[in-house]
Motif scaffolding. Structure first.
Motif, mmCIF file in Angstrom:
data_model
loop_
_atom_site.group_PDB
_atom_site.id
_atom_site.type_symbol
_atom_site.label_atom_id
_atom_site.label_comp_id
_atom_site.label_asym_id
_atom_site.label_seq_id
_atom_site.Cartn_x
_atom_site.Cartn_y
_atom_site.Cartn_z
ATOM 1 N N LEU A 59 0.651 -1.441 0.398
ATOM 2 C CA LEU A 59 0.114 0.274 0.119
ATOM 3 C C LEU A 59 0.400 1.235 -0.437
ATOM 4 N N LEU A 60 2.124 1.437 0.913
ATOM 5 C CA LEU A 60 2.777 2.469 1.174
ATOM 6 C C LEU A 60 3.391 2.523 -0.866
ATOM 7 N N ALA A 61 3.634 1.680 -1.253
ATOM 8 C CA ALA A 61 4.135 2.050 -2.553
ATOM 9 C C ALA A 61 3.197 2.262 -3.736
ATOM 10 N N VAL A 62 1.714 1.557 -3.445
ATOM 11 C CA VAL A 62 0.730 2.280 -4.291
ATOM 12 C C VAL A 62 0.756 3.830 -3.734
ATOM 13 N N TRP A 63 -0.263 3.976 -2.602
ATOM 14 C CA TRP A 63 0.481 5.353 -2.835
ATOM 15 C C TRP A 63 0.874 6.464 -2.863
ATOM 16 N N GLY A 64 2.371 6.213 -2.964
ATOM 17 C CA GLY A 64 3.532 6.848 -3.188
ATOM 18 C C GLY A 64 3.878 6.875 -4.295
ATOM 19 N N ALA A 65 2.606 5.942 -5.455
ATOM 20 C CA ALA A 65 3.011 6.268 -7.260
ATOM 21 C C ALA A 65 1.754 7.460 -7.056
ATOM 22 N N THR A 69 2.264 11.221 -8.274
ATOM 23 C CA THR A 69 1.722 11.421 -9.572
ATOM 24 C C THR A 69 0.962 12.902 -10.092
ATOM 25 N N SER A 70 -0.159 12.875 -8.680
ATOM 26 C CA SER A 70 -1.236 14.114 -7.907
ATOM 27 C C SER A 70 -0.311 15.086 -8.018
ATOM 28 N N TRP A 71 0.888 14.816 -7.381
ATOM 29 C CA TRP A 71 2.260 16.563 -7.670
ATOM 30 C C TRP A 71 2.231 16.810 -9.252
ATOM 31 N N PHE A 72 2.252 15.709 -9.530
ATOM 32 C CA PHE A 72 3.055 15.762 -11.079
ATOM 33 C C PHE A 72 1.606 17.306 -11.384
ATOM 34 N N THR A 73 0.367 15.760 -10.982
ATOM 35 C CA THR A 73 -0.327 16.864 -12.527
ATOM 36 C C THR A 73 -0.748 18.083 -11.538
ATOM 37 N N ASN A 74 -0.389 18.570 -10.383
ATOM 38 C CA ASN A 74 -1.389 19.531 -10.208
ATOM 39 C C ASN A 74 -0.503 20.523 -10.393
ATOM 40 N N ALA A 93 2.331 1.859 -16.562
ATOM 41 C CA ALA A 93 3.317 1.176 -16.080
ATOM 42 C C ALA A 93 2.769 0.495 -14.461
ATOM 43 N N SER A 94 1.231 0.726 -13.791
ATOM 44 C CA SER A 94 0.261 1.531 -12.717
ATOM 45 C C SER A 94 -0.831 -0.101 -12.901
ATOM 46 N N LEU A 95 -0.699 -0.175 -13.757
ATOM 47 C CA LEU A 95 -2.027 -1.614 -14.339
ATOM 48 C C LEU A 95 -1.463 -2.678 -14.040
ATOM 49 N N VAL A 96 0.089 -2.603 -14.603
ATOM 50 C CA VAL A 96 1.358 -3.911 -14.520
ATOM 51 C C VAL A 96 2.042 -4.059 -13.105
ATOM 52 N N MET A 97 2.498 -3.154 -12.525
ATOM 53 C CA MET A 97 2.299 -2.726 -10.813
ATOM 54 C C MET A 97 1.099 -3.296 -10.336
ATOM 55 N N SER A 98 0.152 -3.460 -10.333
ATOM 56 C CA SER A 98 -1.230 -3.602 -9.646
ATOM 57 C C SER A 98 -1.297 -5.040 -10.285
ATOM 58 N N ALA A 118 9.659 1.893 -12.918
ATOM 59 C CA ALA A 118 9.814 3.185 -14.009
ATOM 60 C C ALA A 118 8.627 4.153 -13.299
ATOM 61 N N ILE A 119 7.992 3.814 -12.950
ATOM 62 C CA ILE A 119 6.808 5.403 -12.494
ATOM 63 C C ILE A 119 7.595 6.668 -11.667
ATOM 64 N N GLN A 120 7.901 6.215 -10.927
ATOM 65 C CA GLN A 120 8.555 6.918 -10.293
ATOM 66 C C GLN A 120 9.986 7.460 -10.674
ATOM 67 N N VAL A 121 10.707 7.161 -11.293
ATOM 68 C CA VAL A 121 11.518 7.344 -12.060
ATOM 69 C C VAL A 121 11.654 8.606 -13.259
ATOM 70 N N GLY A 122 10.055 7.803 -13.698
ATOM 71 C CA GLY A 122 10.775 7.737 -15.311
ATOM 72 C C GLY A 122 9.439 9.378 -15.560
ATOM 73 N N ARG A 123 8.534 9.122 -14.416
ATOM 74 C CA ARG A 123 7.718 10.413 -14.509
ATOM 75 C C ARG A 123 8.552 11.740 -14.171
ATOM 76 N N THR A 124 9.655 11.322 -12.900
ATOM 77 C CA THR A 124 10.308 12.630 -11.988
ATOM 78 C C THR A 124 11.634 13.079 -13.385
#
Length: 401
Positions: A59-65, A69-74, A93-98, A118-124
């Motif tokens: 859950l900590l990882a899912v919430w982090g991703a 991303t919410s900070w990003f779209t802000n 990538a989130s679907l694969v993670m899920s 991939a989510i965290q590093v790629g987006r950043t």
């Protein structure tokens, strides 16, 4: 405060903008509806202390991703083509993670870790490259994302190595990776030579960020409604089954009422007008929404067990999920309102104490009776909130919530 024109039209306008959540963001959230369902079912399939800790780590990882991303779209407007493509890639990538969540501590550990990194590093990396081109490397926001990327790369190495290993080594490395992920915001993403970031530099649009987190609470509550309805549809209808179904539904309504009746909108107004919205975004929303979401997921799992076996004596797992999940939600909400309004909610402390007092009772009464007792407590708190602030639209600082 930065302007949209300063970023080639890719960032959201700040001054004079409404900061609405876009349809693409709502579409993006559908993947996390699936993720929450996966976590809830995984918890039910592993009703042990170890299983609960594993689900919490995931859950900590899912919430982090999701929250990153919410900070990003802000900052970045999802209607811009490049941003839209990044969001679609993060969504995949989130679907694969899920998909990997149920067996993340088994054969799909590397799959889960790779998707998360991939989510965290790629987006950043996209954010950093874009900001450097438009603002230059020395701009405070560019510096902030240099630090963030450094921290996420460091944690990413730990995630990947942990995915390659098995057993206790994976636990240790993933636990360390989570400490890095969540320690970054606390330390201002301190990097030797680059210093640390200040929350005043994070210039978020508070109303949009608050709304995004409110929507995730709705996602979690939706899981509770979903499992309640699905379980009730699969069992034989009887008076006690109908009663358990109604009690589970009322429990979800009470949690919704506590969060949305007054504090959610008042908090949205406060962060929207705050001189340092980044600080509130970090504490009240990034950190203190997490225990609320965890509590709702635990309650959803408890609801499924209660509706399926309402007349049976509550097991240790059911007692922990029902009482612990509800207490976790209330503790998170108390921390949230404390961060926003600056005062501690004593009614929530009293409600948590009442839940703790029910622990020995929970082992000797049927599951339905335990559920009724918990619903009475949270319903009483919801009623107290309504009566205490009847006719009041705002909850200014200094008022206990």
């Amino acid at each position: 405060m930065v302007h949209d024109s300063d970023h080639g039209g890719m960032l959201r306008a700040r001054e004079g903008a409404d900061g609405r959540v876009t349809p693409l963001e709502l579409f993006f959230d559908l993947v996390y509806v699936f993720a929450v369902t996966q976590l809830s079912h995984r918890l039910l399939d592993h009703l042990t202390v170890r299983g609960a800790l594993e689900t919490l780590m995931l859950l900590l990882a899912v919430w982090g991703a999701w929250i990153y991303t919410s900070w990003f779209t802000n900052w970045f407007h999802p209607n811009r083509l490049a941003v839209r493509l990044v969001l679609v890639a993060v969504m995949l990538a989130s679907l694969v993670m899920s998909v990997a969540l149920p067996d993340a501590f088994g054969d799909r550990g590397l799959m889960f870790a790779s998707a998360y990194v991939a989510i965290q590093v790629g987006r950043t990396a996209f954010v950093l490259i874009t900001l450097r081109k438009s603002l230059g490397e020395s701009h405070p926001l560019s510096r902030t994302f240099q630090r963030i990327l450094s921290w996420l790369v460091a944690s990413g190495v730990l995630w990947i190595i942990g995915g390659l290993l098995d057993g206790e080594a994976r636990y240790a490395l993933w636990g360390l990776a989570l400490a890095v992920d969540y320690g970054g915001p606390v330390t201002g993403y301190y990097v030797p030579g680059l210093g640390r970031s200040r929350t005043e530099e994070w210039t978020i649009e508070g109303g949009h960020f608050a709304e995004r987190c409110q929507l995730f609470v709705i996602i979690a509550l939706g899981e509770s409604i979903l499992v309640t309805g699905t379980t009730f549809g699969e069992i034989e209808a009887s008076a006690i089954a109908v009663s358990a179904f109604v009690v589970a539904f009322l429990g979800s309504v009470a949690l919704w009422w506590i969060y949305f009746a007054r504090s959610a909108e008042a908090a949205r107004e406060i962060i929207s007008s705050s001189e340092d919205p980044g600080r509130l975004g970090r504490s009240a929303y990034t950190f203190f929404h997490l225990p609320m979401v965890a509590g709702i997921i635990a309650v959803a799992a408890a609801d499924e067990l209660t509706v399926a076996h309402p007349g049976e004596r509550a097991t240790a797992a059911l007692v922990a999920l029902t009482l612990g999940g509800t207490a976790l939600f209330l503790a998170g909400h108390a921390l949230f309102t404390w961060a926003i309004f600056g005062v501690l909610s004593w009614p929530r402390v009293v409600a948590i104490a009442a839940l703790i007092a029910l622990v020995p009772v929970g082992f000797v009464v049927p599951a339905l009776a335990l559920g009724v007792a918990v619903v009475l407590i949270v319903a009483a708190l919801a009623v107290w909130d309504t009566l205490a602030y009847r006719g009041s639209v705002h909850l200014p600082r200094g008022i206990i919530k």
